[in-house]
Design a protein around this motif. Structure first.
Motif, PDB file in Angstrom:
ATOM      1  N   GLN A 912       6.466   9.526  23.544  1.00  0.00           N
ATOM      2  CA  GLN A 912       5.414  10.494  23.271  1.00  0.00           C
ATOM      3  C   GLN A 912       4.960  10.387  21.820  1.00  0.00           C
ATOM      4  N   GLU A 913       3.641  10.388  21.588  1.00  0.00           N
ATOM      5  CA  GLU A 913       3.077  10.259  20.242  1.00  0.00           C
ATOM      6  C   GLU A 913       2.452  11.584  19.823  1.00  0.00           C
ATOM      7  N   CYS A 914       3.172  12.333  18.980  1.00  0.00           N
ATOM      8  CA  CYS A 914       2.714  13.642  18.526  1.00  0.00           C
ATOM      9  C   CYS A 914       2.468  13.677  17.023  1.00  0.00           C
ATOM     10  N   MET A 915       2.271  12.495  16.428  1.00  0.00           N
ATOM     11  CA  MET A 915       1.916  12.454  15.008  1.00  0.00           C
ATOM     12  C   MET A 915       0.482  11.977  14.826  1.00  0.00           C
ATOM     13  N   LEU A 916       0.121  10.856  15.436  1.00  0.00           N
ATOM     14  CA  LEU A 916      -1.243  10.348  15.332  1.00  0.00           C
ATOM     15  C   LEU A 916      -2.181  11.179  16.203  1.00  0.00           C
ATOM     16  N   TYR A 917      -3.435  11.273  15.769  1.00  0.00           N
ATOM     17  CA  TYR A 917      -4.445  12.039  16.495  1.00  0.00           C
ATOM     18  C   TYR A 917      -5.462  11.104  17.158  1.00  0.00           C
ATOM     19  N   SER A 918      -6.022  11.589  18.249  1.00  0.00           N
ATOM     20  CA  SER A 918      -7.156  10.911  18.867  1.00  0.00           C
ATOM     21  C   SER A 918      -8.391  11.099  17.990  1.00  0.00           C
ATOM     22  N   LEU A 919      -9.351  10.162  18.117  1.00  0.00           N
ATOM     23  CA  LEU A 919     -10.617  10.234  17.378  1.00  0.00           C
ATOM     24  C   LEU A 919     -11.778  10.342  18.364  1.00  0.00           C
ATOM     25  N   PRO A 920     -12.759  11.197  18.022  1.00  0.00           N
ATOM     26  CA  PRO A 920     -12.808  12.135  16.899  1.00  0.00           C
ATOM     27  C   PRO A 920     -11.796  13.266  17.085  1.00  0.00           C
ATOM     28  N   GLY A 921     -11.536  13.970  15.989  1.00  0.00           N
ATOM     29  CA  GLY A 921     -10.536  15.024  16.054  1.00  0.00           C
ATOM     30  C   GLY A 921     -10.204  15.559  14.674  1.00  0.00           C
ATOM     31  N   PRO A 922      -9.008  16.146  14.507  1.00  0.00           N
ATOM     32  CA  PRO A 922      -8.633  16.761  13.227  1.00  0.00           C
ATOM     33  C   PRO A 922      -8.689  15.816  12.034  1.00  0.00           C
ATOM     34  N   VAL A 923      -8.425  14.508  12.243  1.00  0.00           N
ATOM     35  CA  VAL A 923      -8.434  13.572  11.121  1.00  0.00           C
ATOM     36  C   VAL A 923      -9.817  13.495  10.470  1.00  0.00           C
ATOM     37  N   ASP A 924     -10.870  13.742  11.223  1.00  0.00           N
ATOM     38  CA  ASP A 924     -12.215  13.718  10.636  1.00  0.00           C
ATOM     39  C   ASP A 924     -12.320  14.689   9.465  1.00  0.00           C
ATOM     40  N   TRP A 925     -11.569  15.788   9.541  1.00  0.00           N
ATOM     41  CA  TRP A 925     -11.651  16.787   8.483  1.00  0.00           C
ATOM     42  C   TRP A 925     -10.959  16.326   7.209  1.00  0.00           C
ATOM     43  N   TRP A 926     -10.089  15.314   7.326  1.00  0.00           N
ATOM     44  CA  TRP A 926      -9.568  14.703   6.105  1.00  0.00           C
ATOM     45  C   TRP A 926     -10.721  14.070   5.312  1.00  0.00           C
ATOM     46  N   ASN A 927     -11.652  13.465   6.010  1.00  0.00           N
ATOM     47  CA  ASN A 927     -12.783  12.811   5.353  1.00  0.00           C
ATOM     48  C   ASN A 927     -13.849  13.815   4.913  1.00  0.00           C
ATOM     49  N   HIS A 928     -14.012  14.903   5.676  1.00  0.00           N
ATOM     50  CA  HIS A 928     -14.910  15.955   5.203  1.00  0.00           C
ATOM     51  C   HIS A 928     -14.379  16.518   3.877  1.00  0.00           C
ATOM     52  N   LEU A 929     -13.055  16.697   3.816  1.00  0.00           N
ATOM     53  CA  LEU A 929     -12.435  17.168   2.586  1.00  0.00           C
ATOM     54  C   LEU A 929     -12.592  16.128   1.477  1.00  0.00           C
ATOM     55  N   LEU A 930     -12.491  14.843   1.817  1.00  0.00           N
ATOM     56  CA  LEU A 930     -12.669  13.766   0.851  1.00  0.00           C
ATOM     57  C   LEU A 930     -14.038  13.841   0.177  1.00  0.00           C
ATOM     58  N   LEU A 931     -15.070  14.060   0.956  1.00  0.00           N
ATOM     59  CA  LEU A 931     -16.413  14.154   0.385  1.00  0.00           C
ATOM     60  C   LEU A 931     -16.511  15.304  -0.610  1.00  0.00           C
ATOM     61  N   MET A 932     -15.979  16.474  -0.242  1.00  0.00           N
ATOM     62  CA  MET A 932     -16.062  17.629  -1.136  1.00  0.00           C
ATOM     63  C   MET A 932     -15.284  17.380  -2.433  1.00  0.00           C
ATOM     64  N   GLN A 933     -14.170  16.667  -2.335  1.00  0.00           N
ATOM     65  CA  GLN A 933     -13.410  16.339  -3.539  1.00  0.00           C
ATOM     66  C   GLN A 933     -14.201  15.391  -4.440  1.00  0.00           C
ATOM     67  N   LEU A 934     -14.913  14.435  -3.832  1.00  0.00           N
ATOM     68  CA  LEU A 934     -15.735  13.530  -4.624  1.00  0.00           C
ATOM     69  C   LEU A 934     -16.860  14.278  -5.345  1.00  0.00           C
ATOM     70  N   VAL A 935     -17.430  15.274  -4.677  1.00  0.00           N
ATOM     71  CA  VAL A 935     -18.466  16.086  -5.316  1.00  0.00           C
ATOM     72  C   VAL A 935     -17.893  16.765  -6.559  1.00  0.00           C
ATOM     73  N   ASP A 936     -16.700  17.335  -6.441  1.00  0.00           N
ATOM     74  CA  ASP A 936     -16.081  18.031  -7.571  1.00  0.00           C
ATOM     75  C   ASP A 936     -15.689  17.062  -8.685  1.00  0.00           C
ATOM     76  N   ILE A 937     -15.212  15.877  -8.319  1.00  0.00           N
ATOM     77  CA  ILE A 937     -14.844  14.891  -9.346  1.00  0.00           C
ATOM     78  C   ILE A 937     -16.073  14.472 -10.134  1.00  0.00           C
ATOM     79  N   GLY A 938     -17.181  14.291  -9.438  1.00  0.00           N
ATOM     80  CA  GLY A 938     -18.419  13.953 -10.132  1.00  0.00           C
ATOM     81  C   GLY A 938     -18.839  15.042 -11.097  1.00  0.00           C
ATOM     82  N   THR A 939     -18.740  16.306 -10.666  1.00  0.00           N
ATOM     83  CA  THR A 939     -19.073  17.430 -11.547  1.00  0.00           C
ATOM     84  C   THR A 939     -18.115  17.491 -12.722  1.00  0.00           C
ATOM     85  N   HIS A 940     -16.855  17.284 -12.450  1.00  0.00           N
ATOM     86  CA  HIS A 940     -15.832  17.297 -13.503  1.00  0.00           C
ATOM     87  C   HIS A 940     -16.125  16.244 -14.569  1.00  0.00           C
ATOM     88  N   ARG A 941     -16.506  15.062 -14.130  1.00  0.00           N
ATOM     89  CA  ARG A 941     -16.776  13.996 -15.097  1.00  0.00           C
ATOM     90  C   ARG A 941     -18.070  14.241 -15.862  1.00  0.00           C
TER      91      ARG A 941
END
Length: 951
Positions: A912-941
């Motif tokens: 049974q595989e209960c660590m990896l996720y199917s796509l699309p799914g929750p992992v997509d939100w890792w990348n949504h979060l990635l974009l928002m972090q890049l926005v903040d890093i740009g503002t910070h710089r």
């Protein structure tokens, strides 16, 4: 400087020394007659006629055994100061509200009440309230004591004593708390029945009973004079109310007059600290400053040969009383340690010393240590600038060194293992262990020390900070978060207790894995030690944190009220002190770009079918990651696979949302940061994130998940109106490079050689443009904690080496993504957890569950090293390492795994595989979060805002 002689022995009389007639009478410390005492602060012809600069100063000899019946603590003052001490007002910490100084009797009563209250607070006893039962018990004990202590011991005496004692104990059990085994009056009396024991007189028995009562928890107010008589400043029981530096100044001024008259040799005079200073439980800052003011005078006058010494001797005030040494004053070395930091004699010469002492004695409050430490002040109100001058600059390293000595001793005695940065070598991280604690302390106190617990009312200036401020300074890797409140803040500070309680519940949510505590700390010693030894210290405006702050080395955040004037001397300290701490702007302002420290930490999942349309891929993912989506059959009720229909909502910081990533926005942010490639390096979980991003950007074609094919891939993302960029994935399960290249079916790394570690550093180092690299490791380390530590150190070191060799790497963006554990029995869930409390009971660990329980400690370690790399490594060549932390978001998603209930019968995984996720799914939100972090890093710089530790 304090004398090198043992404190119990004074210097011998020398010809040409200081002299006062009839200073001490007799060999047992008999007090001088009133006729022989004159005030040194008032001009007197008698004093002038009876004093000569060629006589001797005689002190009473003291028994070697300080526990002896006739022993007294040695006198530390000239006889001329006795009258001054009794007439002068008590220390500033004992002000009687707004009525000015207390009288001597008021000061004494206030002191007794305060210390007694503190003692009852820490050790309340039912016997504090008088009653018939209490009187009966004590009558039985006292009567029996007299019978048993007399020479006519008989069975009748024992019988009567036993009968009355048993009746008292039977009917009034609450009043026998003082009868402890081995130390009670009863035990000693029965022992005295032994015919071989020396008989005691009635007076001896009464004295022994009084001492036993004191030693066994007798009330502080019970016969206080008798129990502190051996610790008194003078044999007659006189206790000086003024701090030592005030009394020293009187002697120093007199000796400076003699010095100017040509006298070069002076008899040694030793001053000890006032009981008020040593025992004060409400004003640790003022008390410690008093002590170091005296030490400065000691060192300065001895460079002139005035021979006026200081040693605080605070321990004597608890030796014969019943309380614990709970003030920080008791813990300081005696004498204070100053050897490591040489005195600058040019700073305090004879003229400066006279100016300081004369100014203190003539001031409205001669007991205030500021008149010695800041004789000229430290603030220029016209320019709002400050200068400590050489006086306090001399004392600063003394305070720091002594407090650190106390802290080191304290850490050696506490049972709890404390992980403290200042006791570690910042250049080496091998000291870290799996069970290391990371302690964060929030210290709430009054902005001033004008209040004490004996007052009925007092104005305590308390200014709380916003919750987001604490979240910015307390790292998410903290294992312990302690909210400490001073008693005066709790009693008098408006909103102090409420703020502490709100923080407690707030931190319970923000740091769900940490031990959150909230305490009113009655022991200033414990309070100071917690602040000094904590890994992280956060303090609202106030004097409570000033001294602990200068004793620390890092992660210290002290808020100062700097508008319109400088709040305290902390902002004026030399640069080498300011580099060890942070004094943020006040009132705190939220800087653009700081959302990346708060986002995705407190929130919840909400089903949103309208948004679900934007969460689907244009092209489905092949292989096992896309199996569930391929098999899904849409219906009118369920148009999309349920795990793809949720959005993340911030519940606290709604102004820091996680918005859905779009190709256009990603192109904008990559161009904004001048990044030409996104490089993913990691195991299968990182591969799933890379494939998720490729799918959202529409470049997921021809990505094979066949185990017989090399999993690495690289795609080019075309951006309309913006620069194109590459998206690359390299599989490396452990961020290792063993020197060989694996191939499908031929792993090359790991303790058993079963993992795949494709080389990555060459591709990263030789890339000709700036890039974003996202890395992760943790899943393939099992319970090998030492291996993970060594590996992560090597990774950070490798980044530094590469950046030193290629300057373009300094402008890269590097992110470490935290590792997310799987979910036990994921096939049973078809929805989300509402909060962490639902997830917590299902946490598992062990080999069967792939050691998922080890992942949070691995994350914590990585965050600690990243913080030290970003903030404390001043010689690094590489860029700062940012954090991508979808941990809280993802642990609330038991749905959507490869073996989840939505996978369908054709997508079964074995095991049974209960660590990896199917796509699309929750992992997509890792990348949504990635974009928002890049926005903040740009503002910070763009705004050049200072780097914050990753919280």
């Amino acid at each position: 400087m304090a004398s090198s002689d043992p404190p119990e022995t004074s210097g011998n009389s020398r010809s040409g020394g200081w002299s006062i007639s009839s200073y001490v009478r007799g060999t047992h410390g008999d007090p001088p007659s009133s006729a022989s005492v004159a005030s040194s602060s008032t001009a007197s012809t008698d004093t002038a006629s009876n004093s000569s600069y060629g006589g001797h100063l005689t002190e009473a000899p003291r028994p070697d055994n300080i526990m002896g019946q006739s022993s007294h603590s040695y006198n530390d003052d000239l006889a001329s100061q006795m009258t001054a001490a009794s007439n002068a007002g008590p220390p500033s910490v004992l002000r009687n509200g707004n009525k000015g100084y207390m009288t001597t009797s008021e000061a004494r009563q206030s002191r007794n009440q305060r210390i007694a209250s503190a003692r009852r607070m820490s050790n309340p006893r039912p016997g504090d309230v008088d009653s018939f039962g209490q009187r009966l018990v004590h009558s039985a004990l006292n009567g029996g004591m007299e019978l048993l202590s007399s020479r006519k011991k008989s069975g009748y005496a024992v019988a009567i004593f036993g009968l009355v004692g048993m009746l008292a104990v039977t009917f009034f059990p609450n009043h026998v708390g003082t009868m402890k085994p081995g130390g009670s009056v009863i035990s000693r009396s029965l022992k005295d029945l032994n015919p071989t024991t020396t008989m005691m007189t009635r007076a001896e028995a009464a004295a022994d009973a009084a001492l036993a009562s004191a030693a066994e928890g007798g009330d502080f107010l019970d016969d206080f004079d008798q129990r502190r008589r051996r610790a008194a400043d003078l044999p007659d029981g006189t206790v000086f109310s003024e701090p030592a530096h005030t009394r020293m100044c009187r002697t120093i001024v007199e000796r400076l007059d003699a010095y100017d008259a040509g006298v070069m040799n002076f008899e040694q005079v030793i001053f000890t600290e006032s009981e008020y200073v040593c025992r004060d439980p409400d004003a640790p800052y003022t008390s410690v400053m008093n002590m170091f003011a005296a030490e400065l005078l000691d060192t300065a006058n001895n460079h002139l040969g005035l021979n006026v010494d200081y040693t605080h001797r605070c321990a004597k005030w608890e030796r014969f009383c019943t309380g614990n040494m709970t003030t920080i004053q008791f813990g300081l070395p005696d004498p204070l340690s100053i050897q490591a930091y040489a005195f600058q004699p040019g700073c305090v010469d004879a003229t400066a010393l006279r100016t300081i002492c004369s100014g203190c004695l003539a001031s409205d409050d001669p007991t205030n240590p500021d008149c010695v430490l800041f004789p000229d002040g430290y603030l220029d109100a016209d320019t709002n600038t400050c200068d400590l001058g050489c006086y306090f600059s001399q004392v600063l390293p003394w305070i720091r060194n002594n407090l650190r000595t106390v802290a080191t001793n304290w850490l050696n005695t506490v049972e709890t293992r404390a992980l403290t940065f200042w006791l570690r070598n910042a250049a080496e991280f091998s000291h870290r262990e799996k069970d290391d604690m990371e302690v964060s302390v929030i210290a709430l106190s009054c902005a001033n020390e004008d209040c004490d617990m004996s007052m009925g009312s007092c104005t305590c200036e308390f200014t709380p900070l916003a919750n987001w401020v604490y979240a910015m300074h307390v790292p998410r890797s903290s294992t312990n978060v302690a909210i400490t409140v001073s008693p005066t803040c709790a009693k008098f500070g408006e909103g102090c207790i409420l703020h502490a309680q709100e923080l407690y519940h707030f931190f319970k949510q923000l740091y769900p894995r940490a031990d959150i505590t909230y305490n009113i700390i009655t022991s200033t010693s414990s309070w100071y030690m917690r602040m000094i030894t904590a890994d992280h210290l956060v303090c609202p405006p106030g004097v409570g944190c000033l001294l602990p702050a200068i004793a620390r080395d890092a992660y210290t955040y002290v808020y100062e009220t700097v508008t319109p004037t400088v709040g305290t001397w902390l902002t004026c300290t030399p640069q080498d002190y300011l580099t060890r701490l942070t004094i943020p702007s006040y009132p705190p302002e939220f800087a653009q770009g700081d959302c990346r420290h708060l986002r995705a930490r407190l929130g919840a999942w909400t089903q949103d079918l309208a948004l679900a349309t934007d969460l689907q891929y244009t092209n489905p993912v092949d292989g096992y990651l896309g199996c569930a989506d391929t098999n899904f059959v849409a219906t009118a009720e369920d148009p999309y696979r349920p795990p793809t229909t949720y959005r993340w909502d911030e519940t606290i910081w709604t102004t820091c949302p996680v918005e859905v990533l779009s190709k256009e926005e990603m192109c904008i942010q990559m161009e904004r940061l001048n990044l030409k490639r996104i490089l993913f390096v990691g195991d299968h979980t990182t591969m799933s994130q890379a494939i998720s991003l490729a799918s959202i950007l529409g470049v997921n074609d021809n990505i094979s998940l066949d185990p017989a094919v090399v999993p690495n891939f690289s795609k080019t993302v075309g951006c309309t109106g913006h620069s194109n960029f590459d998206l690359t994935y390299i599989r490396n399960d452990r961020l290792e490079e063993p020197g060989t290249t694996p191939s499908p079916g031929n792993p090359n790394c790991g303790p058993d050689g079963t993992h795949y570690c494709y080389p990555w550093s060459g591709q990263y180092s030789n890339y000709e443009n700036q890039q974003l690299m996202i890395v992760n490791t943790g899943y393939h380390w099992g319970e090998d904690w030492e291996g993970y530590i060594s590996n992560f150190q090597n990774f950070v070191g490798r980044i530094d080496e590469i950046s030193a060799a290629n300057a373009i790497r300094v402008n890269d963006v590097i992110m470490f993504r935290t590792s997310i554990p799987g979910h036990k029995e994921c096939d049973l869930f078809d929805g989300v957890f509402r909060h962490y409390g639902e997830y917590c009971p299902r946490i598992v660990n062990g080999a069967f569950w792939h050691w998922w329980g080890e992942l949070p400690p691995y994350n914590d370690y990585a965050i600690r090293i990243i913080n030290e790399w970003n903030l404390l490594n001043t010689v690094k060549s590489g860029p700062n390492i940012e954090l991508l932390d979808p941990w809280m978001m993802t642990v609330l998603r038991p749905d959507g795994h490869l073996s989840g209930s939505d996978a369908g019968p054709n997508c079964g995984m074995n095991p049974q595989e209960c660590m990896l996720y199917s796509l699309p799914g929750p992992v997509d939100w890792w990348n949504h979060l990635l974009l928002m972090q890049l926005v903040d890093i740009g503002t910070h710089r763009e705004n050049s805002t200072p780097m914050q530790a990753w919280r």
